[in-house]
Design a protein around this motif. Structure first.
Motif, PDB file in Angstrom:
ATOM      1  N   GLY A 255       0.843  -1.194   0.000  1.00 35.66           N
ATOM      2  CA  GLY A 255       0.000   0.000   0.000  1.00 35.66           C
ATOM      3  C   GLY A 255       0.872   1.235   0.000  1.00 35.66           C
ATOM      4  N   SER A 256       0.241   2.392   0.100  1.00 41.14           N
ATOM      5  CA  SER A 256       0.995   3.645   0.137  1.00 41.14           C
ATOM      6  C   SER A 256       1.926   3.640   1.340  1.00 41.14           C
ATOM      7  N   GLU A 257       2.965   4.444   1.281  1.00 46.03           N
ATOM      8  CA  GLU A 257       3.970   4.480   2.350  1.00 46.03           C
ATOM      9  C   GLU A 257       3.325   4.700   3.724  1.00 46.03           C
ATOM     10  N   THR A 258       2.445   5.707   3.832  1.00 49.44           N
ATOM     11  CA  THR A 258       1.843   6.036   5.130  1.00 49.44           C
ATOM     12  C   THR A 258       1.017   4.872   5.674  1.00 49.44           C
ATOM     13  N   LEU A 259       0.149   4.325   4.824  1.00 48.61           N
ATOM     14  CA  LEU A 259      -0.729   3.252   5.301  1.00 48.61           C
ATOM     15  C   LEU A 259       0.041   1.967   5.561  1.00 48.61           C
ATOM     16  N   ALA A 260       0.968   1.611   4.661  1.00 51.44           N
ATOM     17  CA  ALA A 260       1.727   0.371   4.850  1.00 51.44           C
ATOM     18  C   ALA A 260       2.543   0.455   6.141  1.00 51.44           C
ATOM     19  N   ARG A 261       3.084   1.633   6.428  1.00 56.08           N
ATOM     20  CA  ARG A 261       3.851   1.799   7.658  1.00 56.08           C
ATOM     21  C   ARG A 261       2.942   1.603   8.882  1.00 56.08           C
ATOM     22  N   ALA A 262       1.732   2.167   8.831  1.00 55.69           N
ATOM     23  CA  ALA A 262       0.798   2.030   9.960  1.00 55.69           C
ATOM     24  C   ALA A 262       0.422   0.563  10.173  1.00 55.69           C
ATOM     25  N   TYR A 263       0.095  -0.131   9.094  1.00 55.12           N
ATOM     26  CA  TYR A 263      -0.285  -1.540   9.238  1.00 55.12           C
ATOM     27  C   TYR A 263       0.902  -2.367   9.731  1.00 55.12           C
ATOM     28  N   ALA A 264       2.095  -2.034   9.261  1.00 59.33           N
ATOM     29  CA  ALA A 264       3.289  -2.758   9.720  1.00 59.33           C
ATOM     30  C   ALA A 264       3.469  -2.577  11.231  1.00 59.33           C
ATOM     31  N   LEU A 265       3.241  -1.362  11.729  1.00 57.34           N
ATOM     32  CA  LEU A 265       3.310  -1.110  13.175  1.00 57.34           C
ATOM     33  C   LEU A 265       2.289  -1.981  13.917  1.00 57.34           C
ATOM     34  N   ALA A 266       1.076  -2.065  13.358  1.00 56.54           N
ATOM     35  CA  ALA A 266       0.025  -2.862  14.003  1.00 56.54           C
ATOM     36  C   ALA A 266       0.410  -4.348  14.012  1.00 56.54           C
ATOM     37  N   PHE A 267       0.976  -4.834  12.910  1.00 55.17           N
ATOM     38  CA  PHE A 267       1.424  -6.237  12.866  1.00 55.17           C
ATOM     39  C   PHE A 267       2.494  -6.467  13.927  1.00 55.17           C
ATOM     40  N   GLU A 268       3.443  -5.537  14.022  1.00 55.56           N
ATOM     41  CA  GLU A 268       4.501  -5.648  15.045  1.00 55.56           C
ATOM     42  C   GLU A 268       3.901  -5.726  16.439  1.00 55.56           C
ATOM     43  N   GLU A 269       2.922  -4.860  16.696  1.00 56.20           N
ATOM     44  CA  GLU A 269       2.292  -4.816  18.020  1.00 56.20           C
ATOM     45  C   GLU A 269       1.658  -6.166  18.366  1.00 56.20           C
ATOM     46  N   HIS A 270       1.224  -6.901  17.343  1.00 51.47           N
ATOM     47  CA  HIS A 270       0.628  -8.230  17.554  1.00 51.47           C
ATOM     48  C   HIS A 270       1.653  -9.347  17.398  1.00 51.47           C
ATOM     49  N   GLY A 271       2.913  -8.998  17.148  1.00 55.48           N
ATOM     50  CA  GLY A 271       3.940 -10.021  16.949  1.00 55.48           C
ATOM     51  C   GLY A 271       3.717 -10.851  15.696  1.00 55.48           C
ATOM     52  N   LEU A 272       3.116 -10.259  14.679  1.00 54.33           N
ATOM     53  CA  LEU A 272       2.811 -10.995  13.443  1.00 54.33           C
ATOM     54  C   LEU A 272       3.875 -10.712  12.381  1.00 54.33           C
ATOM     55  N   PRO A 273       4.507 -11.787  11.860  1.00 54.26           N
ATOM     56  CA  PRO A 273       5.479 -11.555  10.787  1.00 54.26           C
ATOM     57  C   PRO A 273       4.777 -11.021   9.541  1.00 54.26           C
ATOM     58  N   HIS A 274       5.437 -10.109   8.843  1.00 56.88           N
ATOM     59  CA  HIS A 274       4.843  -9.559   7.628  1.00 56.88           C
ATOM     60  C   HIS A 274       5.957  -9.181   6.668  1.00 56.88           C
ATOM     61  N   ARG A 275       5.575  -9.032   5.409  1.00 61.63           N
ATOM     62  CA  ARG A 275       6.547  -8.665   4.391  1.00 61.63           C
ATOM     63  C   ARG A 275       5.942  -7.548   3.562  1.00 61.63           C
ATOM     64  N   ARG A 276       6.671  -6.439   3.413  1.00 58.54           N
ATOM     65  CA  ARG A 276       6.150  -5.334   2.615  1.00 58.54           C
ATOM     66  C   ARG A 276       6.545  -5.496   1.154  1.00 58.54           C
ATOM     67  N   HIS A 277       5.598  -5.193   0.280  1.00 56.53           N
ATOM     68  CA  HIS A 277       5.847  -5.238  -1.162  1.00 56.53           C
ATOM     69  C   HIS A 277       5.668  -3.827  -1.714  1.00 56.53           C
ATOM     70  N   ALA A 278       6.361  -3.550  -2.800  1.00 56.59           N
ATOM     71  CA  ALA A 278       6.243  -2.221  -3.406  1.00 56.59           C
ATOM     72  C   ALA A 278       4.801  -1.989  -3.822  1.00 56.59           C
ATOM     73  N   ASP A 279       4.329  -0.751  -3.669  1.00 56.98           N
ATOM     74  CA  ASP A 279       2.949  -0.428  -4.003  1.00 56.98           C
ATOM     75  C   ASP A 279       2.710  -0.539  -5.504  1.00 56.98           C
ATOM     76  N   ASP A 280       3.791  -0.519  -6.338  1.00 58.43           N
ATOM     77  CA  ASP A 280       3.560  -0.560  -7.792  1.00 58.43           C
ATOM     78  C   ASP A 280       3.485  -1.988  -8.333  1.00 58.43           C
ATOM     79  N   ILE A 281       3.126  -2.945  -7.445  1.00 56.57           N
ATOM     80  CA  ILE A 281       2.828  -4.285  -7.969  1.00 56.57           C
ATOM     81  C   ILE A 281       1.676  -4.210  -8.965  1.00 56.57           C
ATOM     82  N   ALA A 282       0.917  -3.120  -8.937  1.00 54.70           N
ATOM     83  CA  ALA A 282      -0.142  -2.940  -9.936  1.00 54.70           C
ATOM     84  C   ALA A 282       0.463  -2.923 -11.339  1.00 54.70           C
ATOM     85  N   ALA A 283       1.618  -2.265 -11.502  1.00 51.88           N
ATOM     86  CA  ALA A 283       2.268  -2.212 -12.823  1.00 51.88           C
ATOM     87  C   ALA A 283       2.646  -3.616 -13.284  1.00 51.88           C
TER      88      ALA A 283
END
Lengths: 298, 298
Positions: A255-283
């Motif tokens: 997702g966008s930088e701001t939103l992806a960062r927020a969700y990543a923080l929430a995943f961290e708070e829950h101890g959930l592993p996650h992987r960020r992908h570039a938002d331009d996977i649409a291309a």
């Protein structure tokens, strides 16, 4: 070829080489809501004229441009659906000087039999599937209406939308919570506090009033209200999704930088592993779908 | 004596005989938001001048009139609190020609340690306690911010606010759900459908988007959106409250005709016994508190 992700409030265009390599791109705040009735061909031509002049003849569009409010309505394709089904279901658009096709949105039904829909995110998921292969995976695409998709066997098996972003916006702009809030820098600590609060009993509607009571009692600074509310809503969203089970491996986040960062923080708070992908996977998704379409022009 | 329930958007006055018998009453859409700074004594005098002229000298007020935005701020009294503690904590208001006292609101903390507050509902609960005695009971006072109170040993043991009504209003007025909705008569069947939907997995934020998807797919008539959304939100509110346990006996319900009827339908849908009480238990509460106050004037 040219790939277009045309949403409600934004327009993104990519000039693409093989395998989705982005040669050039542009982004405008010119979503479909800014286009007058019948004005889509002209708006598109104005945006990509230089590329057309250089001889590009294939244009693939995705997003809300395929909705009833867009250029032409493309019927939703039911899940499960993968890149092959999506490519087979693109519809032609009348456009002079290039061959234009429109990617359909996807539809799903949840455990309660209630329908759900997406337009644009299916193309991002095609891009993601190319990276992830056949293993079961959970993808999170945050936005005004966040999409959580269950992937497996190289297809989108199903998905659920969470109206988190829009709910946050209307509460902040129009409810008693907004009258309480004061502008301030985003606070990670207030956000995390909201995420943790979502775990308490009482339910979201009680936690919303609690946000006001905390402010009233001086337990939450007015400038932190917006960050706390974001954490609270995203926390509730996550708990609801996780209650339905989590596949092995990280949650895939794009997702966008701001939103992806927020969700990543929430995943961290829950101890959930996650992987960020570039938002331009649409291309990448647009390029992959385009490769499977039997174009008429060379 | 004269009892006044002065809220954010409404003004109710009762001329009361012993045991809360209502001799006369009036209701105006003249909530505290309509009163200019410093204008409370004049506004009160204008409303109850005929009763004052007949010699009434005791006036007891409750509600948001005791908030920071009201006549004078009355500090919150912490729970547990019963009629005796509430009567002991009334504060005097300067008013010429009659003795004026203000009922304090109540404060509580939930299982997560987050504060909660009420103003006005404590007086209704005093009226209800007089009917219910000492047995543990759960009371539901629906409103813009619905209050659920746990009663026992003749006191308010604790309570939780659910921001259901305001959330419904802002979503209908300002979100994509409102753009979907069309005016129409309230539909009990759509309301019940929303209540049942709240039991499905996915969480409230997903169910909100599902309301839109149902409309988009032709599975929910546009004129039924508002009723369905009411049921959905009240259903989520109820499930959150019930998850924290239910005492023996019926749920005690008191509110305006429209809201009390809606909540009663939701209780029925869940097979929960409930008992409706007249909305003017506030008058009875005011009379009971007044009887415990050491007035100066005869």
């Amino acid at each position: 070829m040219i790939g277009i992700d045309w949403g409600t409030t934004s327009f993104r265009a990519y000039r693409l080489a093989a395998q989705g390599r982005v040669l050039d791109s542009l982004e405008r705040e010119a979503g479909i809501l800014t286009v007058p009735p019948g004005g889509f061909p002209d708006a598109l031509r104005a945006a990509i004229a230089p590329w057309l002049a250089e001889g590009d003849t294939r244009v693939l569009l995705c997003g809300m441009v395929g909705s009833r409010q867009g250029w032409q309505e493309a019927p939703y394709l039911p899940c499960p659906a993968g890149p092959a089904e999506i490519a087979a279901a693109v519809i032609p658009l009348a456009f002079e000087g290039a061959e234009c096709r429109l990617v359909p949105g996807l539809a799903a039904r949840d455990a309660g039999g209630v329908p759900d829909v997406m337009r644009g995110e299916e193309t991002k998921l095609v891009g993601l599937l190319a990276e992830l292969g056949d293993a079961p995976a959970l993808a999170c695409l945050p936005g005004t209406h966040s999409k959580w998709a269950r992937l497996g066997a190289g297809r989108v098996q199903g998905f659920a939308t969470q109206m988190t972003g829009e709910t946050r916006a209307v509460l902040l702009q129009h409810s008693i919570l907004g009258r309480l809030a004061e502008p301030g820098p985003a606070s990670d600590e207030a956000f995390r506090r909201g995420v943790r609060r979502a775990r308490d009993p009482g339910g979201l509607l009680h936690h919303l009033f609690g946000t006001r009571a905390l402010g009233l009692m001086g337990d939450l600074p007015a400038a932190e209200t917006a960050s706390y509310l974001s954490g609270l809503l995203i926390g509730h969203e996550m708990l609801a999704v996780l209650a339905e089970g989590l596949p092995d491996g990280p949650i895939h986040l794009a997702g966008s930088e701001t939103l992806a960062r927020a969700y990543a923080l929430a995943f961290e708070e829950h101890g959930l592993p996650h992987r960020r992908h570039a938002d331009d996977i649409a291309a990448r998704g647009l390029a992959l779908i385009a490769e499977s379409i039997p174009w008429s022009l060379p």
